[in-house]
Design an enzyme around this catalytic site. Structure first.
Site: not given
Ligand code: ADP
Ligand code: MG
Length: 140
Positions: A114, A51, A117, A128, A11
């Site tokens: 974070n 997304y 992805h 994807e 990212k």
């Molecule tokens: P992952 O990336 O671990 O699969 P998710 O699919 O639940 O997680 O969410 C997609 C992305 O959305 C996350 O990687 C993060 O960048 C963002 N995200 C998820 N939950 C939150 C939150 N509570 N606040 C802000 N950003 C979030």
């Molecule tokens: Mg996810």
């Protein structure tokens, strides 16, 4: 375990901090081989489409802004059990909950920024990969 392919994004927050090499190394050391990778600057439409599953979530707008703020690296990782293994190497979504040694524990800035992805299941991995790569680009 079967040989699988999964989709990964390094990212913007990580690309900006020059962490591409360190993150790719984590995948390689776990037995995941990047069989295709490229640096791109996602358009708003691409990020919103990618997304779309999260479009009703309160963080959707912020997530899209973060993903289009600067370039990302998209890649296809191949290996035994690659889909689950990638998720293990990434660590939990919230870096505060991520295990020692994971990418998110070491590099993530916050739950939103974070660093990586990763696809969460065989169906999403296939979708994807197709969203960002043509068959010709999957050179193995
Ligand atoms: P992952 O990336 O671990 O699969 P998710 O699919 O639940 O997680 O969410 C997609 C992305 O959305 C996350 O990687 C993060 O960048 C963002 N995200 C998820 N939950 C939150 C939150 N509570 N606040 C802000 N950003 C979030
Ligand atoms: Mg996810």
């Amino acid at each position: 375990m079967a040989l699988e392919r999964t989709f990964s994004i390094i990212k913007p927050d990580a690309v900006r901090r020059n962490l591409i090499g360190k993150i790719v190394t984590k995948f390689e050391e776990a037995g995941l081989t990047p069989i295709a990778l490229k640096k791109i600057h996602m358009t708003r439409a691409q990020a919103e489409g990618f997304y779309a599953v999260h479009k009703e979530r309160p963080f959707f707008g912020e997530l899209v802004e973060q993903m289009i703020a600067s370039p990302v690296v998209v890649q296809v990782l191949e290996g035994e059990g690659a889909i689950l293994k990638n998720r293990e190497v990434m660590g939990a979504t919230n870096p505060a909950n991520a295990a020692e040694g994971t990418i998110r524990k070491e590099f993530a800035l916050s739950i939103g920024e974070n660093s990586v992805h990763g696809s969460d299941a065989p169906e999403t991995a296939a979708e994807e990969i197709k969203y960002f790569f043509s068959d010709e680009e999957l050179v193995g």
